[in-house]
Design a protein around this motif. Structure first.
Motif, PDB file in Angstrom:
ATOM      1  N   UNK A   9       0.817  -1.206   0.000  1.00  0.00           N
ATOM      2  CA  UNK A   9       0.000   0.000   0.000  1.00  0.00           C
ATOM      3  C   UNK A   9       0.857   1.264   0.000  1.00  0.00           C
ATOM      4  N   UNK A  10       2.067   1.168   0.554  1.00  0.00           N
ATOM      5  CA  UNK A  10       2.977   2.312   0.622  1.00  0.00           C
ATOM      6  C   UNK A  10       4.405   1.787   0.617  1.00  0.00           C
ATOM      7  N   UNK A  11       5.253   2.413  -0.184  1.00  0.00           N
ATOM      8  CA  UNK A  11       6.671   2.058  -0.202  1.00  0.00           C
ATOM      9  C   UNK A  11       7.465   3.359  -0.170  1.00  0.00           C
ATOM     10  N   UNK A  12       8.293   3.501   0.851  1.00  0.00           N
ATOM     11  CA  UNK A  12       9.144   4.682   0.972  1.00  0.00           C
ATOM     12  C   UNK A  12      10.557   4.212   1.272  1.00  0.00           C
ATOM     13  N   UNK A  13      11.493   4.599   0.425  1.00  0.00           N
ATOM     14  CA  UNK A  13      12.903   4.319   0.654  1.00  0.00           C
ATOM     15  C   UNK A  13      13.633   5.627   0.389  1.00  0.00           C
ATOM     16  N   UNK A  14      14.337   6.117   1.413  1.00  0.00           N
ATOM     17  CA  UNK A  14      15.043   7.380   1.223  1.00  0.00           C
ATOM     18  C   UNK A  14      16.384   7.381   1.941  1.00  0.00           C
ATOM     19  N   UNK A  18      24.728  11.438   3.378  1.00  0.00           N
ATOM     20  CA  UNK A  18      25.783  10.477   3.018  1.00  0.00           C
ATOM     21  C   UNK A  18      26.154   9.572   4.197  1.00  0.00           C
ATOM     22  N   UNK A  19      26.608   8.392   3.853  1.00  0.00           N
ATOM     23  CA  UNK A  19      26.999   7.424   4.881  1.00  0.00           C
ATOM     24  C   UNK A  19      28.403   7.748   5.358  1.00  0.00           C
ATOM     25  N   UNK A  20      28.522   7.971   6.672  1.00  0.00           N
ATOM     26  CA  UNK A  20      29.815   8.242   7.290  1.00  0.00           C
ATOM     27  C   UNK A  20      29.894   7.477   8.595  1.00  0.00           C
ATOM     28  N   UNK A  21      31.024   6.861   8.845  1.00  0.00           N
ATOM     29  CA  UNK A  21      31.219   6.147  10.097  1.00  0.00           C
ATOM     30  C   UNK A  21      30.371   4.891  10.191  1.00  0.00           C
ATOM     31  N   UNK A  22      30.126   4.495  11.433  1.00  0.00           N
ATOM     32  CA  UNK A  22      29.373   3.268  11.682  1.00  0.00           C
ATOM     33  C   UNK A  22      27.874   3.513  11.520  1.00  0.00           C
ATOM     34  N   UNK A  23      27.214   2.588  10.846  1.00  0.00           N
ATOM     35  CA  UNK A  23      25.776   2.684  10.618  1.00  0.00           C
ATOM     36  C   UNK A  23      25.076   1.633  11.465  1.00  0.00           C
ATOM     37  N   UNK A  24      24.077   2.065  12.216  1.00  0.00           N
ATOM     38  CA  UNK A  24      23.261   1.137  12.999  1.00  0.00           C
ATOM     39  C   UNK A  24      21.946   0.953  12.264  1.00  0.00           C
ATOM     40  N   UNK A  25      21.522  -0.294  12.173  1.00  0.00           N
ATOM     41  CA  UNK A  25      20.306  -0.623  11.441  1.00  0.00           C
ATOM     42  C   UNK A  25      19.290  -1.233  12.394  1.00  0.00           C
ATOM     43  N   UNK A  26      18.056  -0.715  12.340  1.00  0.00           N
ATOM     44  CA  UNK A  26      16.986  -1.207  13.207  1.00  0.00           C
ATOM     45  C   UNK A  26      15.797  -1.650  12.362  1.00  0.00           C
ATOM     46  N   UNK A  27      15.729  -2.967  12.025  1.00  0.00           N
ATOM     47  CA  UNK A  27      14.575  -3.455  11.272  1.00  0.00           C
ATOM     48  C   UNK A  27      13.406  -3.778  12.204  1.00  0.00           C
ATOM     49  N   UNK A  28      12.186  -3.698  11.682  1.00  0.00           N
ATOM     50  CA  UNK A  28      10.995  -4.000  12.475  1.00  0.00           C
ATOM     51  C   UNK A  28       9.854  -4.399  11.544  1.00  0.00           C
ATOM     52  N   UNK A  29       9.002  -5.293  12.015  1.00  0.00           N
ATOM     53  CA  UNK A  29       7.778  -5.642  11.294  1.00  0.00           C
ATOM     54  C   UNK A  29       6.694  -5.896  12.327  1.00  0.00           C
ATOM     55  N   UNK A  57       9.616  -1.780   8.544  1.00  0.00           N
ATOM     56  CA  UNK A  57      10.476  -0.594   8.513  1.00  0.00           C
ATOM     57  C   UNK A  57      11.915  -0.960   8.849  1.00  0.00           C
ATOM     58  N   UNK A  58      12.805  -0.159   8.325  1.00  0.00           N
ATOM     59  CA  UNK A  58      14.231  -0.259   8.655  1.00  0.00           C
ATOM     60  C   UNK A  58      14.723   1.169   8.830  1.00  0.00           C
ATOM     61  N   UNK A  59      15.318   1.438   9.979  1.00  0.00           N
ATOM     62  CA  UNK A  59      15.899   2.760  10.265  1.00  0.00           C
ATOM     63  C   UNK A  59      17.416   2.634  10.213  1.00  0.00           C
ATOM     64  N   UNK A  60      18.031   3.493   9.410  1.00  0.00           N
ATOM     65  CA  UNK A  60      19.488   3.578   9.354  1.00  0.00           C
ATOM     66  C   UNK A  60      19.894   4.759  10.213  1.00  0.00           C
ATOM     67  N   UNK A  61      20.547   4.491  11.347  1.00  0.00           N
ATOM     68  CA  UNK A  61      20.970   5.552  12.265  1.00  0.00           C
ATOM     69  C   UNK A  61      22.462   5.798  12.116  1.00  0.00           C
ATOM     70  N   UNK A  62      22.924   6.986  12.334  1.00  0.00           N
ATOM     71  CA  UNK A  62      22.232   8.186  12.807  1.00  0.00           C
ATOM     72  C   UNK A  62      21.634   9.007  11.662  1.00  0.00           C
ATOM     73  N   UNK A  63      20.337   8.912  11.473  1.00  0.00           N
ATOM     74  CA  UNK A  63      19.590   9.713  10.506  1.00  0.00           C
ATOM     75  C   UNK A  63      20.010   9.581   9.058  1.00  0.00           C
ATOM     76  N   UNK A  64      20.514   8.410   8.673  1.00  0.00           N
ATOM     77  CA  UNK A  64      21.039   8.223   7.320  1.00  0.00           C
ATOM     78  C   UNK A  64      19.933   7.908   6.310  1.00  0.00           C
ATOM     79  N   UNK A  65      18.961   7.124   6.730  1.00  0.00           N
ATOM     80  CA  UNK A  65      17.900   6.763   5.794  1.00  0.00           C
ATOM     81  C   UNK A  65      16.822   5.921   6.440  1.00  0.00           C
ATOM     82  N   UNK A  66      15.769   5.670   5.666  1.00  0.00           N
ATOM     83  CA  UNK A  66      14.621   4.910   6.152  1.00  0.00           C
ATOM     84  C   UNK A  66      14.036   4.059   5.034  1.00  0.00           C
ATOM     85  N   UNK A  67      13.443   2.972   5.448  1.00  0.00           N
ATOM     86  CA  UNK A  67      12.616   2.151   4.569  1.00  0.00           C
ATOM     87  C   UNK A  67      11.300   1.970   5.307  1.00  0.00           C
ATOM     88  N   UNK A  68      10.193   2.246   4.637  1.00  0.00           N
ATOM     89  CA  UNK A  68       8.879   2.000   5.222  1.00  0.00           C
ATOM     90  C   UNK A  68       8.027   1.334   4.150  1.00  0.00           C
TER      91      UNK A  68
END
Length: 144
Positions: A9-14, A18-29, A57-68
């Motif tokens: 129903x909705x797809x958002x990937x943004x 830019x990616x710098x340093x260590x990226x933390x990823x938080x997936x959820x369903x 959803x997947x959150x790329x921290x710190x504020x790098x990107x999102x998937x919903x």
């Protein structure tokens, strides 16, 4: 139980920066809603189905990107079982574990495929480990 419909129903990937340093990823369903849904199948006879609305959803921290990804799965079930599932959901937002696993695994399969394709387009790294091939190690030649 059988799946008779699956839709996004909705797809958002943004990518927000830019990616710098260590990226933390938080997936959820999660299942966000469950309703009875009527549909006409074949011979103009109305069938009642279970409509599971989900959010991936997947959150790329710190504020790098999102998937919903929001979507729904339509499942046909015996009327007595459908009533039990709907009553349990209305009462305390619970779904029998066997059905929950079935629904979430199907949603995860489709969402992971869609998300992995889309993140490549915006330049985000994969959020799950993908299979790789490594050269054969010399230690495996040892027969000692």
């Amino acid at each position: 139980m059988a799946i008779v419909g699956f839709n996004f129903d909705k797809i958002l990937v943004e990518r927000l920066k830019p990616i710098e340093g260590q990226v933390k990823v938080k997936p959820d369903i999660s299942i966000v809603d469950l309703k009875k849904h009527e549909v006409t199948l074949g011979s103009k006879k109305k069938e009642e189905l279970l409509k599971f609305n989900f959010k991936f959803s997947v959150k790329y921290d710190p504020g790098i990107g999102d998937i919903i990804i929001d979507g729904h799965i339509l499942i046909i079930e015996e009327p007595s079982e459908m009533k039990k599932v709907l009553d349990s959901w209305k009462k305390n937002k619970e779904i029998p574990s066997e059905l929950m696993v079935f629904v979430l695994n199907n949603a995860l399969l489709r969402c992971n495929i869609k998300a992995l394709s889309m993140i490549q387009d915006v330049g985000l790294p994969p959020y799950i480990r993908l299979p790789t091939i490594s050269p054969k190690s010399k230690a495996s030649d040892y027969i000692g």
